[in-house]
Design an enzyme around this catalytic site. Structure first.
Site, PDB file in Angstrom:
ATOM      1  N   ALA A 147       0.870  -1.127   0.014  1.00 37.06           N
ATOM      2  CA  ALA A 147       0.112  -0.085  -0.017  1.00 37.06           C
ATOM      3  C   ALA A 147       0.831   1.383  -0.053  1.00 37.06           C
ATOM      4  CB  ALA A 147      -0.843  -0.112   1.147  1.00 37.06           C
ATOM      5  N   ALA A 148       2.065   1.281   0.532  1.00 35.14           N
ATOM      6  CA  ALA A 148       2.889   2.519   0.627  1.00 35.14           C
ATOM      7  C   ALA A 148       3.276   3.057  -0.764  1.00 35.14           C
ATOM      8  CB  ALA A 148       4.025   2.095   1.550  1.00 35.14           C
ATOM      9  N   PRO A 149       3.302   4.318  -1.086  1.00 36.80           N
ATOM     10  CA  PRO A 149       2.933   5.541   0.144  1.00 36.80           C
ATOM     11  C   PRO A 149       1.661   5.725   0.323  1.00 36.80           C
ATOM     12  CG  PRO A 149       3.792   6.485  -1.818  1.00 36.80           C
ATOM     13  CD  PRO A 149       3.803   4.961  -2.257  1.00 36.80           C
ATOM     14  N   GLY A 150       0.588   5.099  -0.746  1.00 33.57           N
ATOM     15  CA  GLY A 150      -0.816   5.329  -0.071  1.00 33.57           C
ATOM     16  C   GLY A 150      -1.626   6.019  -1.051  1.00 33.57           C
ATOM     17  N   GLY A 151      -1.173   6.344  -2.124  1.00 35.81           N
ATOM     18  CA  GLY A 151      -1.977   7.001  -3.138  1.00 35.81           C
ATOM     19  C   GLY A 151      -3.389   6.548  -3.281  1.00 35.81           C
ATOM     20  N   LYS A 152      -3.465   4.728  -3.370  1.00 37.98           N
ATOM     21  CA  LYS A 152      -4.572   4.205  -3.497  1.00 37.98           C
ATOM     22  C   LYS A 152      -5.465   4.315  -2.184  1.00 37.98           C
ATOM     23  CE  LYS A 152      -2.165   2.149  -7.597  1.00 37.98           C
ATOM     24  NZ  LYS A 152      -1.079   2.808  -7.307  1.00 37.98           N
ATOM     25  N   ASP A 203      -1.431  -3.929  -5.718  1.00 35.82           N
ATOM     26  CA  ASP A 203      -0.590  -3.167  -6.402  1.00 35.82           C
ATOM     27  C   ASP A 203       0.860  -3.766  -6.208  1.00 35.82           C
ATOM     28  OD1 ASP A 203       0.644  -0.999  -7.986  1.00 35.82           O
ATOM     29  OD2 ASP A 203       0.428   0.594  -6.326  1.00 35.82           O
ATOM     30  N   CYS A 211       2.866  -1.059 -12.196  1.00 33.33           N
ATOM     31  CA  CYS A 211       3.014   0.089 -13.221  1.00 33.33           C
ATOM     32  C   CYS A 211       4.533  -0.452 -13.956  1.00 33.33           C
ATOM     33  CB  CYS A 211       3.794   1.270 -12.136  1.00 33.33           C
ATOM     34  SG  CYS A 211       5.131   0.652 -10.891  1.00 33.33           S
TER      35      CYS A 211
HETATM   36  C1  LIG Z   1       4.103  -0.188  -6.263  1.00 30.75           C
HETATM   37  S1  LIG Z   1       4.397   0.150  -4.636  1.00 30.75           S
HETATM   38  C2  LIG Z   1       2.847   0.354  -4.060  1.00 30.75           C
HETATM   39  C3  LIG Z   1       2.336   1.730  -4.274  1.00 30.75           C
HETATM   40  C4  LIG Z   1       1.109   2.132  -3.510  1.00 30.75           C
HETATM   41  N1  LIG Z   1       0.073   1.377  -3.767  1.00 30.75           N
HETATM   42  C5  LIG Z   1       0.447   3.423  -3.881  1.00 30.75           C
HETATM   43  O1  LIG Z   1      -0.599   3.449  -4.612  1.00 30.75           O
HETATM   44  O2  LIG Z   1       0.836   4.234  -3.555  1.00 30.75           O
HETATM   45  C6  LIG Z   1       4.898  -1.386  -4.037  1.00 30.75           C
HETATM   46  C7  LIG Z   1       4.855  -1.659  -2.408  1.00 30.75           C
HETATM   47  O3  LIG Z   1       4.630  -2.759  -2.254  1.00 30.75           O
HETATM   48  C8  LIG Z   1       5.546  -3.019  -0.915  1.00 30.75           C
HETATM   49  N2  LIG Z   1       5.795  -4.754  -0.827  1.00 30.75           N
HETATM   50  C9  LIG Z   1       6.742  -5.204  -1.655  1.00 30.75           C
HETATM   51  N3  LIG Z   1       6.590  -6.579  -1.406  1.00 30.75           N
HETATM   52  C10 LIG Z   1       5.610  -6.603  -0.612  1.00 30.75           C
HETATM   53  C11 LIG Z   1       4.848  -7.824   0.258  1.00 30.75           C
HETATM   54  N4  LIG Z   1       5.649  -9.022   0.060  1.00 30.75           N
HETATM   55  N5  LIG Z   1       3.938  -7.350   1.357  1.00 30.75           N
HETATM   56  C12 LIG Z   1       3.672  -6.365   1.486  1.00 30.75           C
HETATM   57  N6  LIG Z   1       4.182  -5.240   0.708  1.00 30.75           N
HETATM   58  C13 LIG Z   1       5.143  -5.405  -0.097  1.00 30.75           C
HETATM   59  C14 LIG Z   1       6.860  -2.104  -1.072  1.00 30.75           C
HETATM   60  O4  LIG Z   1       7.573  -1.994  -0.011  1.00 30.75           O
HETATM   61  C15 LIG Z   1       6.078  -0.853  -1.958  1.00 30.75           C
HETATM   62  O5  LIG Z   1       5.778  -0.168  -0.857  1.00 30.75           O
END
Ligand SMILES: C[S@@+](CC[C@H](N)C(=O)[O-])C[C@H]1O[C@@H](n2cnc3c(N)ncnc32)[C@H](O)[C@@H]1O
Length: 429
Positions: free
Chosen positions: A244-249, A306, A359
């Site tokens: 979820a981070a940084p959380g736009g969605k 995501d 993305c």
């Molecule tokens: C593409 S970014 C997400 C962007 C976010 N959804 C947004 O809209 O702001 C992918 C995120 O997945 C996290 N991540 C990677 N592997 C993960 C896992 N196995 N479980 C949970 N989070 C994970 C990463 O730390 C990163 O923050």
């Protein structure tokens, strides 16, 4: 007592060379911030030099091959980043003047004991680049991307789209803001969706734009704001936002009135997500966990995954991704995405909805993963996206009902394209 002053403009170039050196060594590009260069104008110039060197990386490779017959000297400290920054300025930022490029590159090299002995070579190379600038600037657009990636994208998206990708790489991305409610006075903002505006002027710090502190909007590329729109569930639904981070969605889902559980494995990034939601006055349940091991008490009405990916769709803001990614990286991410898809599916209740997105411009991480999900996840049905669901961006919906955006896709009524995104929507029978 005499005070020895540093030449004006040297400090910002040293910071720029340091940042470019880190990115050349494999780091993700993060713009230089106020803690690194306090003065806003110097900071903007340093970031402009680094981003120009990164956007033009492929063309600078050609210039370097022509100017340095024996290639880059090995173990030469900051020689390569200093050279690339100076070439980027000479060839692609001529308005900054040649003199500062040559002089400050020489000064920067003198201060690096691993590279100081290469000062004469650097000067000779830059003088030759200055003399041959017109010819060096003729480097073809085709050199902007690694050959293998260009070939993949040409066959997936067509030659005309690849030309558009080159323009997008050179020009960078506009700034898209998702509005919490109503539109604050944002000079130059062009509406692209009911709640998204686009600003062509991206040189201003977002913190300085009206409404930032009051949490009236958040920054999110238009393409990144589309997948959450596909979870068309009644307000009040229970939604899990995985990765979820940084959380736009997360913010979009809270804005739509859902009860959101945001799951993120990186503690620092989850803390940032919490800060972002607080600024907006939004609440969600935050869970620090690997999404593959997340075991909630009850399944969800909707899940948004995501997934981490090659991020090749973000090259307008992260030009380094196209030089860092290899076929092997993509294969590794495909395996992780499948594990995450299987875990996400276990969280969806019967009749519930899953939206999977990445993305990435690579079909292995997008279209092929949707087919894998349909064949491997029990009771999964594709819930095709109807073009009408995306209003002005109907062209982003494929004949199979997937969402597919790319940087050459026009945004009606606004300048600039979008990041490359893929999304597919599934219903649990
Ligand atoms: C593409 S970014 C997400 C962007 C976010 N959804 C947004 O809209 O702001 C992918 C995120 O997945 C996290 N991540 C990677 N592997 C993960 C896992 N196995 N479980 C949970 N989070 C994970 C990463 O730390 C990163 O923050």
């Amino acid at each position: 007592m005499s005070i020895v002053r540093e030449p004006a403009g040297l400090a910002l170039r040293l910071a720029a060379a340091r940042r470019l050196g880190e990115v050349l060594a494999g780091a993700h590009f993060v713009p230089l911030g106020p803690s690194e260069i306090a003065d806003g104008r110097d900071r903007a110039l340093a970031n402009r030099l680094v981003t120009t060197a990164l956007r033009r990386h492929g063309q600078l490779n050609l210039a370097i091959a022509r100017l340095l017959e024996r290639g880059l000297p090995p173990r030469a400290g900051s020689f390569e980043p200093v050279l690339r920054l100076a070439l980027a300025q000479l060839l692609y930022l001529p308005e900054l003047g040649d003199h500062s490029a040559l002089f400050l590159a020489g000064e920067a090299i003198r201060r690096d004991r691993r590279a100081a002995h290469l000062g004469k070579l650097l000067n000779a190379v830059l003088r030759r680049a200055q003399a041959e600038a017109a010819a060096l600037r003729q480097a073809p657009d085709a050199a902007l991307f690694p050959e293998e990636l260009a070939a993949r994208w040409r066959s997936a998206y067509g030659a005309a789209a690849l030309d558009g990708f080159a323009t997008a790489l050179r020009d960078g991305a506009p700034l898209d803001l998702v509005l919490k409610d109503g539109a604050p006075e944002l000079p130059g903002a062009v509406p692209v969706f009911a709640d998204v505006v686009r600003l062509a002027d991206r040189d201003r710090r977002v913190e300085d734009l009206p409404g930032y502190a009051a949490g009236r909007w958040w920054v999110q590329d238009l393409a990144a704001s589309l997948p959450a729109r596909l979870l068309t569930l009644p307000a009040g639904s229970r939604i899990a936002d995985l990765c979820a981070a940084p959380g736009g969605k997360t913010a979009q889902l809270v804005k739509a009135g859902h009860a959101v559980t945001a799951v993120e494995s990186d503690a620092a990034r989850l803390a940032r997500l919490g800060d972002n939601l607080r600024r907006l006055g939004y609440r969600a349940e935050l869970v620090e966990a690997d999404a593959r091991a997340f075991r909630p008490d009850a399944p969800f009405d909707g899940v948004l995954l995501d997934a981490p990916c090659s991020a090749t769709g973000t090259f307008r803001r992260h030009p380094e991704v196209i030089w860092h990614r290899s076929q092997r990286d993509i294969a590794g991410r495909v395996a992780l995405q499948r594990e995450l898809l299987a875990a996400a599916w276990r969280l969806v209740k019967p009749g519930g909805t899953l939206v999977y997105c990445v993305c990435s411009l690579e079909a292995e991480e997008g279209e092929a993963q949707a087919d894998w999900a349909l064949s491997r996840l029990s009771d999964s049905r594709l819930l095709p996206v109807a073009p009408g669901e995306l209003g002005p961006l109907a062209a982003a919906v494929t004949s199979r009902g997937f969402l597919r955006t790319h940087p050459a896709l026009a945004v009606p009524g606004a300048p600039g394209g979008l990041d490359g995104f893929f999304a597919a929507r599934f219903r649990r029978a």
